[in-house]
Design a protein around this motif. Structure first.
Motif: not given
Length: 373
Positions: A11-23, A72-77
């Motif tokens: 859930v979320g594909y900003g910097k966190g989702g794209r770079l630090f979770h998806a891979p 996985v929730v990876t969005t703003p706080l």
């Protein structure tokens, strides 16, 4: 036969989702990237370029309908807890990125809601799988230093071109969520907290650096520094003073830098999470420094553990109550910084009788970048 992979939705594909979770999800044993919630056209285009085979959804409910096994929730706080609650209501095991919640009260309520519903909840404390932290953990556990007296932890970085990252609630909450978790994972519960916080210039209401002194129930003192605006050379990542020796570990394993540069466990192979010998830590005893081979860091291990927990083959990789207790410490640190008092976690309005020992912490200069003596 091996179990099918756990289909994890993001859930979320900003910097966190794209770079630090998806891979990491794609690399982790027993996992596959099952779908992503993303709304903006720009991020949908980025997703299509990165993972054209991954389903796209506009909402968490729509993602659930694709048949994912967990999310996985990876969005703003500010959106963490509503999305976690929604996942729990949908019966989906859920990982929440850190900071888990703005404060311990809201975190506790959410963990209890997940327990009442019987839904697996964990928090992404991936820094437990840093090479430097795992090396410290190994040396401390082996008893190589004797009785541990003082633990020093620095999480620092120079100012970033994009400015202060405000979506995580400030340095104390964002960096502190990792740093307090590591200190408590090593040395257990905290009985007193003293803190200093420096606000970012410009009046935006976010802190950019902090110093926190913790007194653990077992007697260890931790000095934790976080800084988003470090000027000059960054200090050693960890220093552990024992009764017989001192361990100094210079810095981390570069997983953040590598992922930011779009280098992943798949592209790096066996080199992922490794530290060159020139950057190993050392145990100092009697004027002699003995190098300590670095453990290997691997954040994807969090997701491997999560997949096992989803299948019912083990506990969650991080107990969500650990995040609650860390937030109790952070709440106390925030209150301590405002009042100048030493406080008890979970009782931030009550002063403890344990004063700051000036022989162990030069707290007045800690925020200026001097190493506490």
């Amino acid at each position: 036969m091996s179990a099918p992979p756990v289909r994890i939705g993001l859930v979320g594909y900003g910097k966190g989702g794209r770079l630090f979770h998806a891979p990491l999800i794609r690399h982790a044993q027993g996992c596959m990237l099952g779908g992503i919630v993303v709304r903006s056209p720009e991020r949908r285009a980025a997703l299509a370029a990165d993972f054209p085979d991954v389903p796209v959804a506009a909402t968490l409910a729509e993602l659930a309908e694709t048949g994912v096994d967990a999310v996985v929730v990876t969005t703003p706080l500010d959106s963490h807890l509503p999305l976690v609650r929604e996942a729990v209501e949908l019966g989906l095991p859920v990982v929440c990125d850190k900071p888990f919640a703005p404060d311990a009260t809201m975190a506790r309520e959410t963990v209890l809601a997940a327990e009442h519903a019987g839904v697996l909840l964990t928090v992404y404390q991936n820094r437990r799988w840093d090479a430097d932290f795992r090396t410290v953990q190994q040396v401390v556990t082996a008893g190589a230093l004797g009785e541990v007296l003082l633990f020093e932890s620095r999480m620092e970085q120079p100012p970033q071109p994009e400015g202060l990252p405000v979506t995580g609630g400030g340095a104390l909450l964002d960096l502190g969520s990792h740093a307090m978790d590591q200190a408590m994972h090593l040395f257990g519960p905290v009985r007193s907290v003293y803190a200093e916080v420096r606000m970012a210039p410009g009046g935006d209401g976010f802190d950019e650096r902090f110093f926190v002194a913790l007194r653990h129930d077992g007697g260890v003192t931790s000095h934790v520094t976080g800084n988003w605006a470090r000027q000059g050379e960054v200090g050693s990542r960890f220093r552990v003073d024992g009764a017989h020796a001192t361990l100094i570990v210079p810095d981390d394993d570069g997983q953040t830098a590598r992922l930011t540069a779009s280098r992943t466990p798949e592209t790096e192979g066996a080199a992922w999470g490794t530290v060159p010998e020139s950057r190993w830590g050392a145990v100092h005893r009697g004027g002699v420094a003995v190098p300590v081979p670095s453990q290997r860091g691997d954040w994807s291990a969090f997701y491997t553990g999560f997949a096992r927990a989803v299948r019912g083959d083990g506990p969650p990789p991080v107990d969500p109550w650990d995040a609650v207790t860390s937030l109790e410490v952070l709440d106390a640190a925030r209150a301590s910084a405002a009042t100048g008092q030493v406080l008890e976690p979970g009782a931030t309005g009550r002063r403890t009788t344990a004063p700051v020992d000036p022989s162990r912490a030069s707290v007045g200069s800690a925020l200026e970048g001097d190493r506490p003596s």
